[in-house]
Design a protein around this motif. Structure first.
Motif, PDB file in Angstrom:
ATOM      1  N   ASP A 180      97.699  -2.538  88.667  1.00 13.28           N
ATOM      2  CA  ASP A 180      98.973  -2.027  89.174  1.00 13.28           C
ATOM      3  C   ASP A 180     100.035  -2.001  88.086  1.00 13.28           C
ATOM      4  O   ASP A 180     101.187  -1.622  88.350  1.00 13.28           O
ATOM      5  CB  ASP A 180      99.460  -2.898  90.336  1.00 13.28           C
ATOM      6  N   ARG A 181      99.677  -2.419  86.875  1.00  6.80           N
ATOM      7  CA  ARG A 181     100.630  -2.519  85.768  1.00  6.80           C
ATOM      8  C   ARG A 181     100.091  -1.717  84.592  1.00  6.80           C
ATOM      9  O   ARG A 181      99.411  -2.246  83.728  1.00  6.80           O
ATOM     10  CB  ARG A 181     100.815  -3.978  85.381  1.00  6.80           C
ATOM     11  N   PRO A 182     100.357  -0.407  84.557  1.00  6.16           N
ATOM     12  CA  PRO A 182      99.761   0.438  83.517  1.00  6.16           C
ATOM     13  C   PRO A 182     100.128  -0.049  82.113  1.00  6.16           C
ATOM     14  O   PRO A 182     101.280  -0.382  81.833  1.00  6.16           O
ATOM     15  CB  PRO A 182     100.368   1.824  83.789  1.00  6.16           C
ATOM     16  N   TYR A 183      99.123  -0.090  81.262  1.00  4.33           N
ATOM     17  CA  TYR A 183      99.335  -0.438  79.861  1.00  4.33           C
ATOM     18  C   TYR A 183      98.380   0.393  79.007  1.00  4.33           C
ATOM     19  O   TYR A 183      97.206   0.493  79.340  1.00  4.33           O
ATOM     20  CB  TYR A 183      99.074  -1.932  79.619  1.00  4.33           C
ATOM     21  N   PRO A 184      98.919   0.998  77.927  1.00  2.36           N
ATOM     22  CA  PRO A 184     100.281   0.908  77.413  1.00  2.36           C
ATOM     23  C   PRO A 184     101.285   1.673  78.273  1.00  2.36           C
ATOM     24  O   PRO A 184     100.899   2.623  78.974  1.00  2.36           O
ATOM     25  CB  PRO A 184     100.157   1.534  76.021  1.00  2.36           C
ATOM     26  N   PRO A 185     102.572   1.286  78.219  1.00  6.11           N
ATOM     27  CA  PRO A 185     103.572   1.946  79.064  1.00  6.11           C
ATOM     28  C   PRO A 185     103.641   3.454  78.848  1.00  6.11           C
ATOM     29  O   PRO A 185     103.906   4.212  79.786  1.00  6.11           O
ATOM     30  CB  PRO A 185     104.878   1.261  78.652  1.00  6.11           C
ATOM     31  N   GLY A 186     103.384   3.881  77.621  1.00 10.07           N
ATOM     32  CA  GLY A 186     103.418   5.312  77.335  1.00 10.07           C
ATOM     33  C   GLY A 186     102.336   6.095  78.028  1.00 10.07           C
ATOM     34  O   GLY A 186     102.383   7.329  78.072  1.00 10.07           O
ATOM     35  N   HIS A 187     101.335   5.421  78.560  1.00  9.78           N
ATOM     36  CA  HIS A 187     100.260   6.080  79.300  1.00  9.78           C
ATOM     37  C   HIS A 187     100.379   5.872  80.807  1.00  9.78           C
ATOM     38  O   HIS A 187      99.405   6.072  81.538  1.00  9.78           O
ATOM     39  CB  HIS A 187      98.893   5.577  78.817  1.00  9.78           C
ATOM     40  N   ALA A 188     101.574   5.495  81.266  1.00  8.45           N
ATOM     41  CA  ALA A 188     101.758   5.265  82.710  1.00  8.45           C
ATOM     42  C   ALA A 188     101.414   6.516  83.509  1.00  8.45           C
ATOM     43  O   ALA A 188     100.743   6.445  84.551  1.00  8.45           O
ATOM     44  CB  ALA A 188     103.187   4.818  82.991  1.00  8.45           C
ATOM     45  N   GLY A 189     101.862   7.674  83.032  1.00  3.16           N
ATOM     46  CA  GLY A 189     101.568   8.922  83.733  1.00  3.16           C
ATOM     47  C   GLY A 189     100.086   9.243  83.724  1.00  3.16           C
ATOM     48  O   GLY A 189      99.524   9.667  84.742  1.00  3.16           O
ATOM     49  N   LEU A 190      99.424   9.042  82.577  1.00  2.48           N
ATOM     50  CA  LEU A 190      97.989   9.315  82.480  1.00  2.48           C
ATOM     51  C   LEU A 190      97.198   8.384  83.396  1.00  2.48           C
ATOM     52  O   LEU A 190      96.291   8.827  84.117  1.00  2.48           O
ATOM     53  CB  LEU A 190      97.520   9.142  81.031  1.00  2.48           C
ATOM     54  N   ILE A 191      97.541   7.103  83.402  1.00  2.00           N
ATOM     55  CA  ILE A 191      96.805   6.150  84.227  1.00  2.00           C
ATOM     56  C   ILE A 191      97.033   6.432  85.712  1.00  2.00           C
ATOM     57  O   ILE A 191      96.119   6.301  86.534  1.00  2.00           O
ATOM     58  CB  ILE A 191      97.201   4.707  83.836  1.00  2.00           C
ATOM     59  N   ALA A 192      98.242   6.857  86.062  1.00  2.00           N
ATOM     60  CA  ALA A 192      98.500   7.234  87.453  1.00  2.00           C
ATOM     61  C   ALA A 192      97.647   8.437  87.846  1.00  2.00           C
ATOM     62  O   ALA A 192      97.109   8.501  88.964  1.00  2.00           O
ATOM     63  CB  ALA A 192      99.983   7.545  87.642  1.00  2.00           C
ATOM     64  N   ARG A 193      97.506   9.381  86.921  1.00  2.00           N
ATOM     65  CA  ARG A 193      96.676  10.559  87.204  1.00  2.00           C
ATOM     66  C   ARG A 193      95.205  10.165  87.340  1.00  2.00           C
ATOM     67  O   ARG A 193      94.490  10.685  88.204  1.00  2.00           O
ATOM     68  CB  ARG A 193      96.852  11.582  86.083  1.00  2.00           C
ATOM     69  N   ILE A 194      94.752   9.236  86.494  1.00  2.00           N
ATOM     70  CA  ILE A 194      93.371   8.762  86.595  1.00  2.00           C
ATOM     71  C   ILE A 194      93.156   8.096  87.950  1.00  2.00           C
ATOM     72  O   ILE A 194      92.124   8.297  88.606  1.00  2.00           O
ATOM     73  CB  ILE A 194      93.048   7.786  85.443  1.00  2.00           C
ATOM     74  N   ALA A 195      94.140   7.302  88.401  1.00  2.00           N
ATOM     75  CA  ALA A 195      94.010   6.630  89.700  1.00  2.00           C
ATOM     76  C   ALA A 195      93.934   7.630  90.845  1.00  2.00           C
ATOM     77  O   ALA A 195      93.256   7.387  91.852  1.00  2.00           O
ATOM     78  CB  ALA A 195      95.190   5.683  89.911  1.00  2.00           C
ATOM     79  N   GLN A 196      94.617   8.766  90.703  1.00  2.00           N
ATOM     80  CA  GLN A 196      94.603   9.795  91.751  1.00  2.00           C
ATOM     81  C   GLN A 196      93.281  10.554  91.766  1.00  2.00           C
ATOM     82  O   GLN A 196      92.758  10.891  92.831  1.00  2.00           O
ATOM     83  CB  GLN A 196      95.760  10.764  91.540  1.00  2.00           C
ATOM     84  N   GLN A 197      92.735  10.842  90.582  1.00  2.00           N
ATOM     85  CA  GLN A 197      91.548  11.685  90.482  1.00  2.00           C
ATOM     86  C   GLN A 197      90.270  10.894  90.185  1.00  2.00           C
ATOM     87  O   GLN A 197      89.174  11.442  90.312  1.00  2.00           O
ATOM     88  CB  GLN A 197      91.745  12.736  89.389  1.00  2.00           C
ATOM     89  N   GLY A 198      90.420   9.639  89.762  1.00  2.00           N
ATOM     90  CA  GLY A 198      89.260   8.854  89.371  1.00  2.00           C
ATOM     91  C   GLY A 198      89.424   7.403  89.755  1.00  2.00           C
ATOM     92  O   GLY A 198      89.784   7.088  90.891  1.00  2.00           O
TER      93      GLY A 198
END
Length: 380
Positions: A180-198
């Motif tokens: 629930d704590r994306p790291y690195p912070p600069g990849h917060a958007g990418l990790i959120a997208r991965i959580a939605q699609q993967g």
């Protein structure tokens, strides 16, 4: 199983990922007994010093597994434990270093996705070449129905995730912190997208932060979860080499993408290849190695030249002509190791095809043939 989940959630707050001593306790005594022993805070379990036992007991006193599960539910995160339907059994190969459980964010089944997955890892400070190769490999694997697993970091990891997502495929990020704590912070958007699609996966409970040692230990999960690990770019001390070596120890396929011999960022990959990893250059080669029987890459061959279509003995006669001067039939026949009659017949065939021309009693290559076939040079 409800109590078992609570005990294992509790232990994720107390034991560090990959703690083999703690893993042995759980294997020998069960999660429930280990949790009770830590809560009591009495005599230490075997294998740890008094100081370390005191530190574990202090962690245990602050652990609240029900609160962690509540936070996880609010973030749409589930906790998957060994023995359940979603648990990837290949993680059991880690022995006492097996995760106590995995926090999973995303809808797909972790077990089903892990059955056909490949890790693509490499340098954080990668070159444009490394980013291109990671994205291309991941896209090709995704198009072939493979799940691309990486660590969500900058550089090669991010390029691999984006390549798979861009191809409309499946990807999973294994984090060294709470999911629930994306790291690195600069990849917060990418990790959120991965959580939605993967899938976003991790061993640490909600809100927990990454440390250098946790990154290293996270890599064993990536190696064990997947059928093979591809390293795209890595310096001699790159963390991605830890993943590759863990894959080798576990009997997984280990692959490397070569780079320039002068690049420090490819030095670790080249060392890995010298140590027995398989060289790969595209997704087809990765799929051939890690996939089922019959997943073969296309035949690799250079461009077809016009002379490739000639009958072999006719090519020998053509090769018997000098580059810039004319030659007699006798000289051409001698060079081609054939009779003069055969040489004459084949010379007329070559003339009809535009390869040679007659000059009096001699024969000579046409100008176009010298350019296209010989490059203006006599190979002999």
């Amino acid at each position: 199983m409800g109590d078992e989940v609570l005990h294992r959630v509790f232990l994720t707050r107390v034991l560090e990922p990959g703690d083999e001593v703690g893993g042995r306790w759980v294997r020998e005594r069960g999660a429930a007994e280990v949790a009770r022993w830590l809560r009591r805070g009495g005599r230490a379990l075997p294998g740890v010093s008094g100081r370390r036992w005191a530190g574990l007991c202090a962690r245990a006193a602050r652990a609240d597994p029900r609160a962690d599960l509540a936070v996880a539910r609010a973030a749409e995160v589930r906790f998957v434990v060994p023995g359940t339907a979603e648990w990837p059994r290949q993680l059991d190969d880690l022995g006492d270093a097996r995760p106590l459980g995995l926090w999973v964010r995303g809808r797909p089944s972790l077990r089903m996705w892990a059955l056909r997955s490949v890790a693509v890892v490499g340098a954080r400070a990668c070159t444009e070449y490394g980013a291109h190769m990671a994205a291309t490999l991941a896209a090709g694997l995704a198009e072939r129905g493979w799940v691309v697993v990486s660590g969500g970091a900058y550089g090669v990891d991010g390029a691999a995730h984006r390549g798979a997502l861009g191809a409309g495929g499946a990807t999973a990020a294994v984090l060294a912190c709470g999911v629930d704590r994306p790291y690195p912070p600069g990849h917060a958007g990418l990790i959120a997208r991965i959580a939605q699609q993967g899938l976003v996966v991790g061993e640490l409970p909600p809100g927990d932060h990454p440390t250098p040692s946790r990154f290293v230990l996270r890599n064993r999960v990536i190696a064990a979860l997947t059928r093979g690990t591809v390293v795209v770019e890595a310096a001699h001390r790159s963390g991605s080499l830890v993943t590759a070596r863990a894959a080798q120890r576990l009997g997984r396929h280990t692959m490397g993408v070569p780079g320039p011999a002068t690049s420090a960022l490819s030095a670790g990959v080249h060392e890995l290849l010298r140590a027995g990893a398989t060289l790969v250059t595209d997704a087809a080669e990765v799929a051939e190695l890690t996939g089922a029987m019959g997943e073969l890459p296309p035949d690799r061959r250079g461009p077809v030249l016009p002379t490739d279509l000639l009958e072999p003995r006719t090519r020998h006669v053509l090769a018997g002509l000098p580059a810039r001067t004319s030659a007699s039939v006798a000289e051409i026949a001698r060079r081609a190791q054939t009779s003069e009659d055969d040489a004459v017949a084949r010379l007329y065939e070559l003339r009809a095809l535009g390869y040679v021309e007659r000059h009096g009693d001699g024969w000579k290559l046409t100008r176009q043939t010298m350019i296209s076939v010989r490059g203006g040079r006599n190979p002999s």
